[in-house]
Design a protein around this motif. Structure first.
Motif, PDB file in Angstrom:
ATOM      1  N   UNK A  30      10.197  -9.999  -9.004  1.00 16.63           N
ATOM      2  CA  UNK A  30       9.749  -9.083  -7.962  1.00 16.63           C
ATOM      3  C   UNK A  30       8.243  -8.900  -8.056  1.00 16.63           C
ATOM      4  N   UNK A  31       7.508  -9.082  -6.960  1.00 16.60           N
ATOM      5  CA  UNK A  31       6.045  -8.980  -7.036  1.00 16.60           C
ATOM      6  C   UNK A  31       5.585  -7.548  -7.274  1.00 16.60           C
ATOM      7  N   UNK A  32       4.448  -7.422  -7.931  1.00 11.96           N
ATOM      8  CA  UNK A  32       3.876  -6.091  -8.169  1.00 11.96           C
ATOM      9  C   UNK A  32       3.515  -5.417  -6.856  1.00 11.96           C
ATOM     10  N   UNK A  33       3.029  -6.224  -5.892  1.00 12.01           N
ATOM     11  CA  UNK A  33       2.644  -5.692  -4.586  1.00 12.01           C
ATOM     12  C   UNK A  33       3.294  -6.515  -3.483  1.00 12.01           C
ATOM     13  N   UNK A 153      -1.511  -4.670   5.421  1.00  5.32           N
ATOM     14  CA  UNK A 153      -1.372  -3.489   4.574  1.00  5.32           C
ATOM     15  C   UNK A 153      -0.792  -3.918   3.225  1.00  5.32           C
ATOM     16  N   UNK A 154      -1.324  -3.318   2.170  1.00  2.00           N
ATOM     17  CA  UNK A 154      -0.866  -3.606   0.809  1.00  2.00           C
ATOM     18  C   UNK A 154      -0.140  -2.396   0.247  1.00  2.00           C
ATOM     19  N   UNK A 155       1.022  -2.646  -0.355  1.00  2.00           N
ATOM     20  CA  UNK A 155       1.814  -1.604  -1.006  1.00  2.00           C
ATOM     21  C   UNK A 155       2.131  -2.023  -2.433  1.00  2.00           C
ATOM     22  N   UNK A 156       2.221  -1.059  -3.330  1.00  2.00           N
ATOM     23  CA  UNK A 156       2.857  -1.299  -4.611  1.00  2.00           C
ATOM     24  C   UNK A 156       4.363  -1.359  -4.354  1.00  2.00           C
ATOM     25  N   UNK A 157       4.994  -2.418  -4.817  1.00  2.00           N
ATOM     26  CA  UNK A 157       6.406  -2.652  -4.476  1.00  2.00           C
ATOM     27  C   UNK A 157       7.309  -1.521  -4.953  1.00  2.00           C
ATOM     28  N   UNK A 158       7.132  -1.092  -6.179  1.00  2.00           N
ATOM     29  CA  UNK A 158       7.996  -0.037  -6.718  1.00  2.00           C
ATOM     30  C   UNK A 158       7.805   1.278  -5.980  1.00  2.00           C
ATOM     31  N   UNK A 159       6.560   1.594  -5.621  1.00  2.00           N
ATOM     32  CA  UNK A 159       6.305   2.833  -4.885  1.00  2.00           C
ATOM     33  C   UNK A 159       6.959   2.798  -3.508  1.00  2.00           C
ATOM     34  N   UNK A 252      10.683   5.196   7.751  1.00  3.55           N
ATOM     35  CA  UNK A 252       9.436   5.845   7.334  1.00  3.55           C
ATOM     36  C   UNK A 252       9.184   5.674   5.844  1.00  3.55           C
ATOM     37  N   UNK A 253       7.919   5.802   5.483  1.00  6.01           N
ATOM     38  CA  UNK A 253       7.492   5.810   4.091  1.00  6.01           C
ATOM     39  C   UNK A 253       6.360   6.824   3.957  1.00  6.01           C
ATOM     40  N   UNK A 254       6.030   7.194   2.741  1.00 11.76           N
ATOM     41  CA  UNK A 254       4.939   8.120   2.483  1.00 11.76           C
ATOM     42  C   UNK A 254       3.613   7.411   2.744  1.00 11.76           C
ATOM     43  N   UNK A 255       2.841   7.887   3.719  1.00 11.53           N
ATOM     44  CA  UNK A 255       1.608   7.211   4.114  1.00 11.53           C
ATOM     45  C   UNK A 255       0.583   7.124   2.986  1.00 11.53           C
ATOM     46  N   UNK A 256       0.670   8.022   2.039  1.00 14.20           N
ATOM     47  CA  UNK A 256      -0.332   8.040   0.974  1.00 14.20           C
ATOM     48  C   UNK A 256      -0.168   6.882  -0.009  1.00 14.20           C
ATOM     49  N   UNK A 257       0.945   6.148   0.066  1.00 13.70           N
ATOM     50  CA  UNK A 257       1.139   5.053  -0.883  1.00 13.70           C
ATOM     51  C   UNK A 257       0.494   3.752  -0.421  1.00 13.70           C
ATOM     52  N   UNK A 258      -0.092   3.733   0.782  1.00 14.29           N
ATOM     53  CA  UNK A 258      -0.826   2.541   1.217  1.00 14.29           C
ATOM     54  C   UNK A 258      -1.968   2.295   0.243  1.00 14.29           C
TER      55      UNK A 258
END
Length: 364
Positions: A30-33, A153-159, A252-258
């Motif tokens: 699983x990728x980190x991002x 857009x980049x996300x941390x996968x776990x977040x 939806x997701x938490x916008x602050x995790x972008x």
């Protein structure tokens, strides 16, 4: 317990384990991002600002074989109990008609095609796919999905994996994140081997021709009631869409995790923007409010949002020369962190930081 091995993936349904719908074993890390690519439109900007993904129906995917009903077949007629369990409520008080339908559909050469298509339609009304990639720097993703004018857009996968379930409403379900199983040939799965559709469903939702493997796709699967079926988007389909609220396919997701947002290299182009180079580091840009710039409002909304919410996470695509071992130049993609500020005259001031990140490794 049921099990199905295909192309290095092992699909397992343990009926004693009620915590997870299915287990898919594979050798992919699983990728980190993960990254999401968007073309520029009012819909993609709305999704960014409000913090949601559009959770696609299989018909809306860019490969007609992806998650298709043709990925399911049966080598022998299914027992009548399958029809009675799935369709019995439609034939309440008319079991003779259901028996007649069963005999026709289960006979040669149909082999339960009607049942399979109705089952697929029912499943896809309560199911959707969010496509992401584990690769930031694949050169095909930018032109294919953004036309070099959109954004990534980049996300941390776990977040992200944690945030999505937290935003789901009661009765909605996060079905997991899985890599796509890229295969040289698409083989339909024989549903008569299974007591239920868990394994066939997850197989169909994750298998894809290996011509697509450059995408390194990781899928978030979501289950909701009444997401709708867009029949009219399918070729030669005379059926009207089964419509519900479009928002039912929003996840939806938490916008602050972008973590980051990167604009395509051609986002700020002279046809749609006024561009004033102040000096080597500062460039002032302003969307042109003209008839030919269809995306003026979207550009303005995106830039305003970058100023207020993503200023410390903003990057811009670029190109750079590198030298190989023989000292010959070759081209790579880059991204540079930028600062953005809205000026009083409607211009947006971009300030280069010279923090340039190389996106393609030097060839071996």
């Amino acid at each position: 317990m049921e099990e199905y091995k295909y192309n290095g993936f092992n699909y397992i349904k343990d009926y004693q384990n009620t915590e997870v719908p299915i287990i898919i074993e594979h050798d992919k890390k699983k990728p980190e991002n993960v990254f999401k690519f968007y073309s520029l439109s009012k819909y993609s900007i709305d999704a960014l600002i409000k913090g949601y993904f559009y959770t696609s129906h299989p018909i809306e995917l860019n490969d007609i074989l992806d998650s298709s009903p043709f990925l399911f077949y049966t080598s022998k007629p299914l027992d009548f109990e399958y029809y009675d369990k799935f369709l019995g409520f439609l034939y309440e008080g008319k079991k003779d008609q259901l028996i007649k339908y069963y005999k026709e559909d289960a006979s040669e050469p149909n082999l339960c095609k009607g049942y399979i298509f109705q089952l697929w339609e029912t499943m896809t009304n309560i199911f959707g796919i969010i496509s992401t990639t584990g690769k930031e720097n694949n050169p095909l993703m930018w032109p294919h999905y953004t036309q070099e004018k959109g954004f990534q857009i980049k996300f941390n996968t776990n977040e992200l994996e944690k945030s999505i379930p937290e935003k789901l409403a009661e009765g909605e379900e996060f079905l997991g994140i899985y890599p796509v199983n890229y295969t040289p040939m698409l083989h339909p799965i024989n549903i008569s081997q299974f007591g239920a559709m868990f394994i066939p469903f997850y197989y169909g939702a994750t298998v894809k021709l290996d011509k697509w493997n450059y995408e390194d796709e990781w899928r978030f699967l979501i289950g909701k009631k009444q997401m709708g079926v867009p029949y009219s988007k399918s070729g030669f389909s005379p059926r009207e869409d089964y419509l519900v609220e479009k928002e039912n396919r929003y996840t939806y997701y938490d916008k602050t995790i972008v973590k980051e947002i990167t604009l395509g290299m051609n986002f700020f182009n002279g046809r749609e923007f006024e561009i004033n180079r102040v000096d080597k580091k500062i460039i002032n840009v302003k969307p042109r409010e003209i008839e030919s710039n269809w995306e003026f409002k979207s550009q303005q909304k995106l830039l305003d949002y970058l100023c207020t919410d993503l200023n410390d996470k903003f990057y811009y695509s670029g190109v750079k020369y590198e030298l190989d071992e023989q000292e010959n130049p070759y081209l790579i993609r880059t991204k540079e962190k930028m600062l953005i500020e809205k000026l009083d005259d409607g211009f947006y001031q971009l300030t280069r930081t010279e923090n340039v990140i190389k996106l393609i490794e030097k060839p071996a």
